[in-house]
Structure formats: structure tokens, C-alpha cells
Design an enzyme around this catalytic site. Structure first.
Site, PDB file in Angstrom:
ATOM      1  N   ARG A 290       2.038  11.369  -8.380  1.00 49.81           N
ATOM      2  CA  ARG A 290       1.422  11.433  -7.040  1.00 49.81           C
ATOM      3  C   ARG A 290       2.249  10.721  -5.982  1.00 49.81           C
ATOM      4  NH1 ARG A 290      -4.366  12.409  -6.576  1.00 49.81           N
ATOM      5  NH2 ARG A 290      -5.005  13.369  -8.519  1.00 49.81           N
TER       6      ARG A 290
ATOM      7  N   ARG B  11       7.284   1.592   1.140  1.00 45.94           N
ATOM      8  CA  ARG B  11       7.537   0.151   1.174  1.00 45.94           C
ATOM      9  C   ARG B  11       7.888  -0.365  -0.212  1.00 45.94           C
ATOM     10  NH1 ARG B  11       2.858  -2.190   4.931  1.00 45.94           N
ATOM     11  NH2 ARG B  11       3.539  -1.312   6.902  1.00 45.94           N
TER      12      ARG B  11
ATOM     13  N   ARG C 158       7.569  -4.291  12.563  1.00 47.27           N
ATOM     14  CA  ARG C 158       6.836  -4.123  11.311  1.00 47.27           C
ATOM     15  C   ARG C 158       7.737  -4.456  10.131  1.00 47.27           C
ATOM     16  NH1 ARG C 158       1.883  -0.488  10.878  1.00 47.27           N
ATOM     17  NH2 ARG C 158       1.715  -0.390  13.111  1.00 47.27           N
TER      18      ARG C 158
ATOM     19  N   GLY D 222       0.817  -1.211   0.000  1.00 50.22           N
ATOM     20  CA  GLY D 222       0.000   0.000   0.000  1.00 50.22           C
ATOM     21  C   GLY D 222       0.852   1.263   0.000  1.00 50.22           C
TER      22      GLY D 222
ATOM     23  N   ASP E 221      -2.160  -4.611  13.853  1.00 48.96           N
ATOM     24  CA  ASP E 221      -2.916  -4.123  15.017  1.00 48.96           C
ATOM     25  C   ASP E 221      -3.888  -5.201  15.462  1.00 48.96           C
ATOM     26  OD1 ASP E 221      -2.633  -0.952  14.325  1.00 48.96           O
ATOM     27  OD2 ASP E 221      -3.151  -2.104  12.546  1.00 48.96           O
TER      28      ASP E 221
ATOM     29  N   ARG F 221      -0.984  -8.471  -3.680  1.00 45.68           N
ATOM     30  CA  ARG F 221      -0.932  -7.412  -2.669  1.00 45.68           C
ATOM     31  C   ARG F 221      -0.190  -7.913  -1.438  1.00 45.68           C
ATOM     32  NH1 ARG F 221      -2.670  -3.776   1.036  1.00 45.68           N
ATOM     33  NH2 ARG F 221      -4.035  -4.527   2.687  1.00 45.68           N
TER      34      ARG F 221
ATOM     35  N   SER G  43      -0.833  -4.725   5.380  1.00 43.53           N
ATOM     36  CA  SER G  43      -1.045  -4.940   6.810  1.00 43.53           C
ATOM     37  C   SER G  43      -2.549  -5.044   7.047  1.00 43.53           C
ATOM     38  CB  SER G  43      -0.448  -3.783   7.611  1.00 43.53           C
ATOM     39  OG  SER G  43      -1.072  -2.584   7.234  1.00 43.53           O
TER      40      SER G  43
HETATM   41  N1  HPA Z   1      -8.491  -1.483   9.795  1.00 37.95           N
HETATM   42  C1  HPA Z   1      -8.431  -1.475   8.462  1.00 37.95           C
HETATM   43  N2  HPA Z   1      -7.321  -1.656   7.785  1.00 37.95           N
HETATM   44  C2  HPA Z   1      -6.190  -1.867   8.484  1.00 37.95           C
HETATM   45  C3  HPA Z   1      -6.178  -1.890   9.876  1.00 37.95           C
HETATM   46  C4  HPA Z   1      -7.394  -1.685  10.564  1.00 37.95           C
HETATM   47  O1  HPA Z   1      -7.449  -1.701  11.810  1.00 37.95           O
HETATM   48  N3  HPA Z   1      -4.895  -2.096  10.279  1.00 37.95           N
HETATM   49  C5  HPA Z   1      -4.153  -2.201   9.160  1.00 37.95           C
HETATM   50  N4  HPA Z   1      -4.915  -2.066   8.070  1.00 37.95           N
END
Ligand code: HPA
Length: 233
Positions: free
Chosen positions: A43, A24, A215, A20, A202, A87, A90
């Protein structure tokens, strides 16, 4: 050239790894690709093309969310003859017992997004990734002794959302992310290959988060798996 990608058709490889975050994309290109060349910076969404074990690969960032992923994956598939997009991202975890750093492959995503309806008049909430690519990734993970579970993910448009518990339970969604519904929809409509690997960054139940060093390390495991798998396609 497209409105969002400035390079020539042959600057992009048929196999694309898609994080994303543009930083990275640069990190992967600098660390893992030989002779990596910057092919897009419109962009600040970076694309690099280089070689991994003598196979030409492009690493291109998708940006965040279905809207951004929808643009880049459409343009790469349709105008740059890309064959497969994997893809690498995270995700958040909905389960207390899923650890930070755990790695998953998304065989499906469930979403309430309108993306598929707007893109191709598809009134579907469950979108699948490509079985042949998934099978290759699962086999590669086994060879590399990387623990990988295939699951259904919840895909959302709003990061700051209200979790719909009954739907999440109905589809047994263990994690949440924001890009795969658009990627899987585009691949389905354009008859291309796609998949998603996600690392848990998370835990939404315990509130645990990865440190930046963790990470980076867990990201490396996912990248190696992605590169080792995509070169077999
Ligand atoms: N929500 C949506 N997308 C995410 C999250 C999340 O908590 N963490 C990493 N990508």
C-alpha cells in the site's frame, strides 16, 4: 508476514521511528540511516531498516489517523517484536501564542475516539505515553539545546471536525493530531514503549501554515531528536 507488512520478522528493528507520511519515511531513511533497506511497500506504506550510529532502527510510516496507526503499530508490536515506537508528526495548534515550528512531546492525549473501546474494551479518553521514553527524550533535548515542552494533545478522528471547546479547555489541550491515541492504546495493551513528538504545522487560530521548506527544516530538528533519543532505549 501480516496482511499489511510483507517482510520477515528480523527485517524490522526493535526500535521504530514512525512518521505519518511514507515520503517522510523515505526521506529519513535516505538522509539519516546507513545501509537503509526497503522492507515494506505494501500500500506504499514504506518501511526502511538501517543503522543510526551503529544502532539498528526501522523507519515505518503509519498513514493518517488512528485507524491506520492502529493497524501498523499493532502488527509491529505483536508480530515483529517491536519494543518501542516513537511517532514523529505534525499537528495543528489551538493557541494563538504557539508558533509554527514549535516542538512538543505528548505525555498524554485526550480523545473521543472509539478506538480503545473497540480494540481492547477500554473505556478511557485519556491515554498516556511511556514515562521512560519521555524522560529520555526530554533529557536528550536538553543536551541538544532543543526547546521541548511536554503537553496533553487533543486526538481526533475527523480532520474536519467541530472543536469541543469545553473538553479542550478541561484537559488543557494545546495542539491537535490524529494518530497518538491508537499508538498509546496499543502500547498500553501490549506492554510496549511509545511516545509522540509533534511539530506545529498549522495554527488554527491565526491560520498561519508552514511553507514546504520550513516544514522540512523543522522536521529535521524533530528527527535528530527522535533518533538521538531512541538509540538510548
Ligand atoms: N488537525 C488534525 N491533525 C493535524 C492538523 C490539524 O489541524 N494539522 C496537522 N495535523
Amino acid at each position: 508476514m501480516t496482511p499489511h507488512i510483507e517482510c520477515q520478522k528480523n527485517d524490522i528493528a526493535p526500535l521504530v521511528i514512525m512518521p505519518g507520511d511514507p515520503k517522510r519515511a523515505r526521506y529519513i531513511a535516505e538522509k539519516y540511516l546507513k545501509n537503509a533497506k526497503l522492507v515494506n511497500s505494501v500500500r506504499e506504506e514504506y518501511g526502511y531498516t538501517g543503522f543510526y550510529k551503529n544502532i539498528r532502527i526501522t523507519v515505518f510510516s503509519s498513514g493518517m489517523g488512528n485507524a491506520s496507526m492502529g493497524i501498523y503499530s499493532h502488527e509491529l508490536f505483536k508480530f515483529y517484536d517491536v519494543k518501542a515506537i516513537l511517532r514523529v508528526g505534525s499537528c495543528g495548534s489551538y493557541c494563538k501564542n504557539i508558533n509554527i515550528n514549535d516542538l512538543f512531546i505528548l505525555s498524554n492525549v485526550f480523545s473521543n475516539s472509539n478506538y480503545a473501546l473497540e480494540y481492547a474494551n477500554l473505556n478511557e479518553k485519556l491515554m498516556s505515553s511511556s514515562k521512560i521514553l519521555n524522560d529520555t527524550i526530554m533529557k536528550t533535548a536538553e543536551e541538544l539545546k532543543i526547546n521541548l515542552e511536554s503537553i496533553t494533545g487533543n486526538n481526533v478522528d475527523a480532520f474536519y471536525n467541530i472543536i469541543n471547546e469545553s473538553e479542550v479547555n478541561k484537559y488543557n489541550c494545546k495542539i491537535v493530531e490524529m494518530e497518538s491515541f491508537a499508538l498509546f492504546t496499543n502500547a498500553k495493551v501490549l506492554n510496549k514503549l511509545c511516545s509522540t513528538l509533534v511539530t506545529v504545522s498549522d495554527n488554527l487560530v491565526t491560520g498561519k501554515k508552514l511553507t514546504s521548506l520550513e516544514r522540512e527544516k523543522s522536521f529535521d530538528k524533530m528527527i535528530i531528536l527522535a533518533l538521538e533519543s531512541i538509540i538510548k532505549i
